[in-house]
Write a protein that holds these residues in place. Structure first.
Motif, short mmCIF file in Angstrom:
data_model
loop_
_atom_site.label_atom_id
_atom_site.label_comp_id
_atom_site.label_asym_id
_atom_site.label_seq_id
_atom_site.Cartn_x
_atom_site.Cartn_y
_atom_site.Cartn_z
N ASN A 192 0.78 -1.23 0.00
CA ASN A 192 0.00 0.00 0.00
C ASN A 192 0.82 1.28 0.00
O ASN A 192 0.24 2.37 0.03
CB ASN A 192 -0.96 0.03 1.20
CG ASN A 192 -1.88 -1.16 1.26
OD1 ASN A 192 -2.25 -1.61 2.33
ND2 ASN A 192 -2.25 -1.72 0.12
N VAL A 193 2.13 1.19 -0.02
CA VAL A 193 2.97 2.38 -0.07
C VAL A 193 3.48 2.57 -1.50
O VAL A 193 3.43 1.66 -2.32
CB VAL A 193 4.15 2.29 0.92
CG1 VAL A 193 3.64 2.21 2.35
CG2 VAL A 193 5.05 1.12 0.60
N THR A 194 3.95 3.77 -1.78
CA THR A 194 4.49 4.07 -3.10
C THR A 194 5.92 4.57 -2.95
O THR A 194 6.14 5.53 -2.23
CB THR A 194 3.64 5.15 -3.80
OG1 THR A 194 2.29 4.70 -3.88
CG2 THR A 194 4.16 5.45 -5.18
N PRO A 195 6.90 3.92 -3.58
CA PRO A 195 6.74 2.68 -4.33
C PRO A 195 6.44 1.52 -3.40
O PRO A 195 6.79 1.54 -2.22
CB PRO A 195 8.10 2.51 -5.03
CG PRO A 195 9.07 3.20 -4.15
CD PRO A 195 8.31 4.35 -3.54
N SER A 196 5.83 0.50 -3.95
CA SER A 196 5.43 -0.66 -3.16
C SER A 196 6.65 -1.38 -2.60
O SER A 196 7.64 -1.59 -3.29
CB SER A 196 4.64 -1.63 -4.05
OG SER A 196 4.29 -2.78 -3.33
N LEU A 197 6.55 -1.74 -1.33
CA LEU A 197 7.62 -2.52 -0.69
C LEU A 197 7.32 -4.01 -0.76
O LEU A 197 8.02 -4.81 -0.15
CB LEU A 197 7.79 -2.09 0.77
CG LEU A 197 8.30 -0.65 0.97
CD1 LEU A 197 8.33 -0.30 2.45
CD2 LEU A 197 9.66 -0.46 0.33
#
Length: 128
Positions: A63-68
């Motif tokens: 859900n973070v950008t960039p995806s982890l």
């Protein structure tokens, strides 16, 4: 030599550069498909509701950008052939280990297939 198709490249393009690097190297050795990198709220809620994720929005590393996090499966896809997921994991780890520690920026790589309470064979994620 295998390479990612357009759909895999689109999914991978939303991921952290380290995930892109390791998976682009891995696919040269083991044919695989990237199903998802970043997930928005609707996609994450659907993954949670269907039991494919244990985390609600925005708690997943997808859900973070960039995806982890990315979900990657051996190609062609056979969800029941866990030996192929394990073989892919060996390749991904070897590609990760080939990246010098100084270039990993303090990240480590975890595979959902190693988890005890909820095995998630397609899932790879970066952590610190």
């Amino acid at each position: 030599m295998p390479s990612f198709g357009a759909r895999s490249e689109i999914a991978l393009s939303s991921a952290h550069p380290l995930l892109m690097r390791v998976l682009r190297e891995a696919v040269r050795e083991y044919d695989c498909t990237v199903l998802v990198g970043h997930r928005g709220k609707v996609e994450q809620d659907a993954a949670f509701t269907s039991g494919k994720s244990k985390l609600r929005w925005p708690k997943s590393k997808h859900n973070v950008t960039p995806s982890l996090a990315v979900d990657v499966v051996p190609y062609p896809i056979d969800w029941g052939d866990l030996d192929r997921f394990r073989a892919l994991a060996v390749v991904v780890r070897r590609c990760w280990d080939a990246i010098p520690a100084a270039e990993r920026d303090g990240y480590d790589l975890a595979w959902g297939g190693d988890w005890i309470s909820f095995r998630d064979y397609p899932h790879w994620e970066l952590g610190r």
